[in-house]
Design an enzyme around this catalytic site. Structure first.
Site, PDB file in Angstrom:
ATOM      1  N   TYR A  20       0.890  -1.285  -0.082  1.00  0.00           N
ATOM      2  CA  TYR A  20      -0.008  -0.054   0.107  1.00  0.00           C
ATOM      3  C   TYR A  20       0.921   1.223  -0.074  1.00  0.00           C
ATOM      4  CZ  TYR A  20      -3.492   3.447   1.318  1.00  0.00           C
ATOM      5  OH  TYR A  20      -4.228   4.543   1.076  1.00  0.00           O
ATOM      6  N   ASP A  62       9.355   2.445   0.666  1.00  0.00           N
ATOM      7  CA  ASP A  62       8.064   3.000   1.333  1.00  0.00           C
ATOM      8  C   ASP A  62       8.144   2.635   2.753  1.00  0.00           C
ATOM      9  OD1 ASP A  62       5.773   3.998   2.601  1.00  0.00           O
ATOM     10  OD2 ASP A  62       4.391   3.113   0.635  1.00  0.00           O
ATOM     11  N   LYS A 103       3.388   8.252   9.376  1.00  0.00           N
ATOM     12  CA  LYS A 103       2.892   7.847  10.736  1.00  0.00           C
ATOM     13  C   LYS A 103       3.997   8.330  11.675  1.00  0.00           C
ATOM     14  CE  LYS A 103      -0.067   4.512   8.680  1.00  0.00           C
ATOM     15  NZ  LYS A 103       0.204   3.982   7.025  1.00  0.00           N
TER      16      LYS A 103
HETATM   17  C1  LIG Z   1      -0.188   4.351   5.785  1.00  0.00           C
HETATM   18  C2  LIG Z   1       0.880   4.309   4.371  1.00  0.00           C
HETATM   19  C3  LIG Z   1       0.683   4.957   3.264  1.00  0.00           C
HETATM   20  C4  LIG Z   1      -0.187   6.106   3.250  1.00  0.00           C
HETATM   21  O1  LIG Z   1      -0.051   7.115   4.361  1.00  0.00           O
HETATM   22  P1  LIG Z   1      -1.240   8.032   4.623  1.00  0.00           P
HETATM   23  O2  LIG Z   1      -0.709   9.002   5.723  1.00  0.00           O
HETATM   24  O3  LIG Z   1      -2.498   7.358   5.176  1.00  0.00           O
HETATM   25  O4  LIG Z   1      -1.573   8.857   3.265  1.00  0.00           O
HETATM   26  C5  LIG Z   1       1.470   4.996   2.584  1.00  0.00           C
HETATM   27  N1  LIG Z   1       2.432   3.837   2.499  1.00  0.00           N
HETATM   28  C6  LIG Z   1       2.537   2.863   3.433  1.00  0.00           C
HETATM   29  C7  LIG Z   1       3.409   1.733   3.495  1.00  0.00           C
HETATM   30  C8  LIG Z   1       1.395   3.165   4.459  1.00  0.00           C
HETATM   31  O5  LIG Z   1       1.386   2.233   5.486  1.00  0.00           O
END
Ligand SMILES: *Cc1c(COP(=O)(O)O)cnc(C)c1O
Length: 434
Positions: free
Chosen positions: A155, A243, A271
């Site tokens: 994601y 990521d 996060k």
């Molecule tokens: C949560 C997440 C995102 C997106 O971050 P948001 O602040 O929700 O837009 C992107 N990459 C990873 C791996 C994530 O867990």
């Protein structure tokens, strides 16, 4: 514990949560500001949170839950940590946003880059979605290439180009993963299975990968996978982007790169680094980062980027944690995971609890999970939903989806682990009897 009078057989939200959801559904699609909060994949309806402290949250009906969502990992210290609250309050008193640079941005950028060797510069943004979207634009702008390779079950936020549906087995080109994403937006997005080395060619601008996949349950990288990606990128001149919106500053201070021994060209953080406020960052080497506006031709901007409340919260979190804290968190997660394995075995429930450092997840299956097909197969029996509800009945709030990890905070101590395992033993027996 869940409110009195609720049947132990299943979980239902209390009357205030139910009323708020009904109200919310009138004015907010599905009643939620982000889809997974609707509890669709675990059945039932969500609790509405009134407040939270440390490892616990309290819903609007006064029920208290031991929280393993922790804002999807954004909370590392636990909720409402006094240092974070004080930092945000102090920052708010000085003004909440200016549209001009601040010292706190510089300090947070210094903290992040100091913790991530090879990451010389960062650009602060407001969400992980923005960070990855911008990283991809930067990779395309810097290489002059269009193609982006991602892994199914990963994601990377909800930008159009990264919402491509992954086909099973073989590489899939350009199938939109959501209505409203035109085929053209994903025409240059290639989706391949995790833990399998893709064939790259000179059309590839970047490969975007979670160094441990934490959005399909938890799938650690197999030995050689990330090393192979690094070599494959190098051989065709593509950029490697980690990521780390989940893994960054959660597995350890800084990047997973230091743990897996593979160095990317680009990083995305989010996060944890925002301390529970809207903040994320993309970073990389100086030459690459200077391709961003205003120095270079790749545009990116944000009214609230580097927001003073968010940078204050992020700095407060980073000031609180040291290597010992990450070790303690890893120990907590290890104890939790081995305890859960015992609970499931005792109940005769087929399950596995993969662990990667400070992250763990639950699959109710025995076949090893190494990619999204495996994760989907593990989730197909619906056991997670049953276990999730049985845990809620017993006052433990897991993530409302079988594809998420259990986020443990530094406020989760031995007592919280014991409470969790006691609940899990009973919940597992209940689920096994069905
Ligand atoms: C949560 C997440 C995102 C997106 O971050 P948001 O602040 O929700 O837009 C992107 N990459 C990873 C791996 C994530 O867990």
């Amino acid at each position: 514990m869940a409110g009195s009078g609720q049947p132990v057989s299943d979980w239902r939200p209390g009357p205030r949560s139910a009323r708020l959801l009904a109200q919310a559904r009138e004015v907010i699609p599905g009643g939620v500001s982000s889809p997974v909060r609707a509890f669709a994949s675990v059945g039932g309806e969500p609790y509405f949170v009134e407040r939270a402290l440390g490892a616990y949250l309290t819903d609007v009906d006064g029920n208290r839950y031991l929280d393993y969502v922790q804002s999807w990992g954004a909370s590392l210290l636990g909720h409402a940590h006094p240092s974070v609250v004080a930092a945000v309050q102090q920052a708010a008193g000085r003004g909440t946003t200016f549209g001009a640079p601040t010292e706190a941005e510089v300090r947070l950028a210094e903290e992040i880059t100091a913790a991530v060797p090879g990451c010389d510069m960062v650009r602060l943004v407001s969400s992980g979605t923005e960070a990855v979207m911008t990283a991809v634009r930067l990779a395309r702008g810097a290489t002059g290439r269009d193609r982006v390779v991602i892994f199914s079950g990963g994601y990377h936020g909800h930008s159009d180009a990264l919402l491509a549906a992954g086909g099973s087995g073989v590489a899939t080109l350009g199938l939109p993963g959501s209505a409203g994403v035109p085929p053209g937006a994903v025409a240059d997005t290639v989706v391949v299975p995790y833990n399998t080395l893709p064939e790259l060619d000179e059309r590839v601008a970047c490969v975007v990968v979670e160094p441990a996949a934490a959005n399909m349950g938890l799938v650690p990288p197999e030995p050689g996978f990330l090393e192979g990606l690094r070599a494959a990128c190098d051989s065709v001149g593509a950029l490697l982007c980690f990521d780390e919106v989940i893994t960054g500053f959660r597995l350890r201070r800084g990047s997973a790169a230091g743990l897996v021994g593979v160095q990317p060209d680009l990083w995305c953080f989010g996060k944890v680094v925002g301390g529970g406020l809207p903040l994320a960052a993309l970073g990389g080497g100086r030459a690459l980062m200077e391709v961003l506006a205003p120095l270079g031709p790749v545009y990116q901007a944000g009214t609230l980027s580097g927001n003073p409340l968010a940078t204050a919260a992020g700095l407060a979190v980073l000031a609180e944690v040291d290597d010992g804290d990450y070790e303690r968190l890893g120990d907590t997660v290890a104890t939790l995971a081995s305890g859960l394995v015992e609970c499931f075995a005792e109940a005769g429930l087929v399950a596995q609890v993969p662990v990667f450092g400070t992250l763990c997840a639950i699959y109710f299956s025995s076949a090893p999970v190494r990619d999204y097909d495996g994760a989907k197969a593990a989730a197909a029996n619906g056991r997670y939903a049953a276990f999730f509800r049985q845990m809620l009945v017993r006052g433990v709030a897991l993530a409302p989806s079988p594809y998420e990890v259990a986020f443990t905070s530094l406020a989760h101590g031995p007592e919280e682990v014991a409470v969790t395992l006691e609940a899990a033993a009973a919940a597992a027996k209940e689920v096994a009897q069905r």
